[in-house]
Design a protein around this motif. Structure first.
Motif, PDB file in Angstrom:
ATOM      1  N   MET B   1       0.845  -1.210   0.000  1.00 36.66           N
ATOM      2  CA  MET B   1       0.000   0.000   0.000  1.00 36.66           C
ATOM      3  C   MET B   1       0.873   1.250   0.000  1.00 36.66           C
ATOM      4  N   PHE B   2       1.841   1.289   1.002  1.00 33.59           N
ATOM      5  CA  PHE B   2       2.717   2.459   1.095  1.00 33.59           C
ATOM      6  C   PHE B   2       3.573   2.584  -0.160  1.00 33.59           C
ATOM      7  N   SER B   3       4.137   1.423  -0.588  1.00 25.35           N
ATOM      8  CA  SER B   3       5.079   1.475  -1.706  1.00 25.35           C
ATOM      9  C   SER B   3       4.366   1.818  -3.016  1.00 25.35           C
ATOM     10  N   ALA B   4       3.058   1.524  -3.095  1.00 25.30           N
ATOM     11  CA  ALA B   4       2.313   1.825  -4.323  1.00 25.30           C
ATOM     12  C   ALA B   4       2.334   3.330  -4.620  1.00 25.30           C
ATOM     13  N   PHE B   5       2.378   4.147  -3.537  1.00 28.27           N
ATOM     14  CA  PHE B   5       2.357   5.596  -3.738  1.00 28.27           C
ATOM     15  C   PHE B   5       3.737   6.229  -3.554  1.00 28.27           C
ATOM     16  N   ALA B   6       4.790   5.375  -3.527  1.00 26.94           N
ATOM     17  CA  ALA B   6       6.139   5.931  -3.420  1.00 26.94           C
ATOM     18  C   ALA B   6       6.531   6.618  -4.720  1.00 26.94           C
ATOM     19  N   ASN B   7       5.814   6.305  -5.779  1.00 27.42           N
ATOM     20  CA  ASN B   7       6.079   6.929  -7.066  1.00 27.42           C
ATOM     21  C   ASN B   7       5.173   8.156  -7.223  1.00 27.42           C
ATOM     22  N   PRO B   8       5.751   9.387  -7.220  1.00 30.20           N
ATOM     23  CA  PRO B   8       4.916  10.584  -7.298  1.00 30.20           C
ATOM     24  C   PRO B   8       4.025  10.616  -8.544  1.00 30.20           C
ATOM     25  N   ALA B   9       4.505  10.065  -9.662  1.00 32.35           N
ATOM     26  CA  ALA B   9       3.689  10.078 -10.898  1.00 32.35           C
ATOM     27  C   ALA B   9       2.429   9.240 -10.694  1.00 32.35           C
ATOM     28  N   ARG B  10       2.600   8.084 -10.022  1.00 27.58           N
ATOM     29  CA  ARG B  10       1.434   7.227  -9.757  1.00 27.58           C
ATOM     30  C   ARG B  10       0.475   7.923  -8.796  1.00 27.58           C
ATOM     31  N   PHE B  11       1.047   8.600  -7.782  1.00 28.64           N
ATOM     32  CA  PHE B  11       0.204   9.335  -6.828  1.00 28.64           C
ATOM     33  C   PHE B  11      -0.577  10.448  -7.541  1.00 28.64           C
ATOM     34  N   MET B  12       0.098  11.159  -8.455  1.00 26.09           N
ATOM     35  CA  MET B  12      -0.576  12.265  -9.158  1.00 26.09           C
ATOM     36  C   MET B  12      -1.741  11.730  -9.999  1.00 26.09           C
ATOM     37  N   ALA B  13      -1.544  10.569 -10.628  1.00 21.67           N
ATOM     38  CA  ALA B  13      -2.616   9.980 -11.439  1.00 21.67           C
ATOM     39  C   ALA B  13      -3.796   9.581 -10.554  1.00 21.67           C
ATOM     40  N   PHE B  14      -3.483   8.989  -9.400  1.00 23.53           N
ATOM     41  CA  PHE B  14      -4.536   8.565  -8.465  1.00 23.53           C
ATOM     42  C   PHE B  14      -5.285   9.777  -7.897  1.00 23.53           C
ATOM     43  N   SER B  15      -4.520  10.778  -7.437  1.00 31.40           N
ATOM     44  CA  SER B  15      -5.143  11.917  -6.733  1.00 31.40           C
ATOM     45  C   SER B  15      -5.912  12.839  -7.679  1.00 31.40           C
ATOM     46  N   ALA B  16      -5.578  12.812  -8.959  1.00 29.60           N
ATOM     47  CA  ALA B  16      -6.304  13.670  -9.925  1.00 29.60           C
ATOM     48  C   ALA B  16      -7.789  13.318  -9.945  1.00 29.60           C
ATOM     49  N   GLY B  17      -8.123  12.048  -9.721  1.00 24.38           N
ATOM     50  CA  GLY B  17      -9.525  11.631  -9.672  1.00 24.38           C
ATOM     51  C   GLY B  17     -10.061  11.594  -8.246  1.00 24.38           C
ATOM     52  N   ALA B  18      -9.188  11.178  -7.300  1.00 23.05           N
ATOM     53  CA  ALA B  18      -9.659  10.981  -5.914  1.00 23.05           C
ATOM     54  C   ALA B  18     -10.003  12.297  -5.219  1.00 23.05           C
ATOM     55  N   ALA B  19      -9.183  13.349  -5.428  1.00 21.69           N
ATOM     56  CA  ALA B  19      -9.421  14.620  -4.712  1.00 21.69           C
ATOM     57  C   ALA B  19     -10.777  15.234  -5.081  1.00 21.69           C
ATOM     58  N   PRO B  20     -11.108  15.374  -6.378  1.00 21.96           N
ATOM     59  CA  PRO B  20     -12.443  15.926  -6.694  1.00 21.96           C
ATOM     60  C   PRO B  20     -13.584  15.030  -6.215  1.00 21.96           C
ATOM     61  N   ALA B  21     -13.383  13.698  -6.282  1.00 15.76           N
ATOM     62  CA  ALA B  21     -14.444  12.780  -5.835  1.00 15.76           C
ATOM     63  C   ALA B  21     -14.704  12.960  -4.343  1.00 15.76           C
ATOM     64  N   LEU B  22     -13.626  13.057  -3.546  1.00 19.17           N
ATOM     65  CA  LEU B  22     -13.784  13.253  -2.094  1.00 19.17           C
ATOM     66  C   LEU B  22     -14.428  14.615  -1.812  1.00 19.17           C
ATOM     67  N   PHE B  23     -14.038  15.629  -2.597  1.00 18.89           N
ATOM     68  CA  PHE B  23     -14.582  16.974  -2.399  1.00 18.89           C
ATOM     69  C   PHE B  23     -16.087  17.001  -2.671  1.00 18.89           C
ATOM     70  N   VAL B  24     -16.502  16.376  -3.765  1.00 18.72           N
ATOM     71  CA  VAL B  24     -17.939  16.326  -4.094  1.00 18.72           C
ATOM     72  C   VAL B  24     -18.685  15.545  -3.004  1.00 18.72           C
ATOM     73  N   GLY B  25     -18.096  14.458  -2.536  1.00 16.51           N
ATOM     74  CA  GLY B  25     -18.696  13.671  -1.447  1.00 16.51           C
ATOM     75  C   GLY B  25     -18.877  14.516  -0.198  1.00 16.51           C
ATOM     76  N   ALA B  26     -17.854  15.331   0.126  1.00 19.60           N
ATOM     77  CA  ALA B  26     -17.936  16.214   1.305  1.00 19.60           C
ATOM     78  C   ALA B  26     -19.064  17.225   1.135  1.00 19.60           C
ATOM     79  N   LEU B  27     -19.175  17.815  -0.062  1.00 20.56           N
ATOM     80  CA  LEU B  27     -20.232  18.814  -0.301  1.00 20.56           C
ATOM     81  C   LEU B  27     -21.620  18.192  -0.135  1.00 20.56           C
ATOM     82  N   ILE B  28     -21.785  16.962  -0.649  1.00 16.86           N
ATOM     83  CA  ILE B  28     -23.087  16.279  -0.526  1.00 16.86           C
ATOM     84  C   ILE B  28     -23.424  16.039   0.953  1.00 16.86           C
ATOM     85  N   LEU B  29     -22.410  15.570   1.711  1.00 16.15           N
ATOM     86  CA  LEU B  29     -22.663  15.294   3.134  1.00 16.15           C
ATOM     87  C   LEU B  29     -22.926  16.583   3.919  1.00 16.15           C
ATOM     88  N   PHE B  30     -22.209  17.659   3.601  1.00 19.21           N
ATOM     89  CA  PHE B  30     -22.487  18.943   4.274  1.00 19.21           C
ATOM     90  C   PHE B  30     -23.899  19.431   3.927  1.00 19.21           C
TER      91      PHE B  30
END
Lengths: 45, 240
Positions: B1-30
């Protein structure tokens, strides 16, 4: 039971939601600024 | 799990989708949690409507400690395994945790005034929460004060681990000392003592704070990675 209290409830929600909104705006502004500069690096000069 | 995100390029690809999804989820819950908390949940039989402050105060308290625990874990991983993104994650989470702690202190004060008759009391829970807020500020100040990022990361990680001693003090202060603050009513042995009609909006707001923390931390991490890349390029340009 304590009666009323809305004069404390509204400020509490304003502080919480206002604080979270300001934090979000600052984080988004920083992200946009740095991602724009990073994108400029990839442009052919 | 930790090593999967040791590569910044892989993290950037993951977070490009995850950050907006979490943000929209937060707005819905608020958007669900705020009207539920303000208008559709019952008033408390003792505190009346002032108990509605709980829905913004308690999640801020929980997650100001939760964020610090996350930073402690990331700092440990950074110190022991030198994971390239662990110090970035800890630093990215800190401003979010600091704002949560500030919200907890201010809304707690606004709740204390009508229910206890005082805005502030130097009791165990309030004082240890203030210490947690100051620790956040100290952690952020340390990062800002040390120019060498590797050295700053090491010093900040040590400070974070030392500051973690305060977490059990915040949690158990209401059990260890006689405090004005009420004892735990949800996370306690014997189960939750809160009415189920109040638990729904409380957990919804807690979920909103958590998703917002995830979104903002990922965004801060993305900013840090972009910034490092830009600064490295400038440095190479200056050396050439």
């Amino acid at each position: 039971m304590i009666e009323g209290g809305w004069e404390y409830i509204w400020p509490a929600y304003a502080v919480a939601l206002g604080g979270l909104t300001v934090l979000t705006v600052v984080v988004l502004a920083r992200l946009l600024a740095w991602s724009r500069q990073a994108r400029d690096l990839d442009r052919p000069k | 799990m930790f090593s999967a995100f040791a590569n910044p390029a892989r993290f950037m690809a993951f977070s490009a989708g995850a950050a907006p999804a979490l943000f929209v989820g937060a707005l819905i819950l608020f958007a669900t949690g705020i009207p539920w908390a303000l208008f559709y949940s019952p008033a408390d039989y003792q505190m009346g409507d002032t108990a509605r402050i709980m829905y913004v105060h308690v999640p801020a308290a929980w997650w100001s400690m939760g964020v610090y625990a996350f930073m402690t874990g990331a700092s440990f991983v950074s110190l022991v395994w030198r994971h390239v993104l662990a110090d970035v994650a800890a630093r990215a989470a800190a401003p979010v945790g600091a704002v949560f702690a500030a919200i907890c202190l201010i809304t707690g004060s606004l709740w204390g005034a009508p229910t206890w008759g005082t805005w502030w009391e130097w009791d165990g829970r309030m004082t240890s929460m203030l210490v947690l807020f100051i620790t956040y500020l100290g952690y952020l100040a340390l990062w800002a004060a040390v120019e060498d990022e590797e050295k700053a990361a090491r010093l900040a990680a040590i400070l974070c681990l030392v500051g973690a001693i305060n977490l059990p003090i915040v949690k158990f202060s209401v059990d260890w000392w006689s405090t004005l603050h009420q004892p735990a009513s949800i996370m306690r042995s014997g189960g939750s003592a809160i009415h189920p009609e109040m638990l729904g909006p409380l957990l919804t707001m807690a979920g909103a704070y958590l998703l917002l923390f995830g979104a903002l931390t990922l965004m801060n991490m993305r900013s840090a990675i972009h910034r490092r890349r830009v600064e490295n390029a400038r440095l190479r340009g200056a050396q050439a």
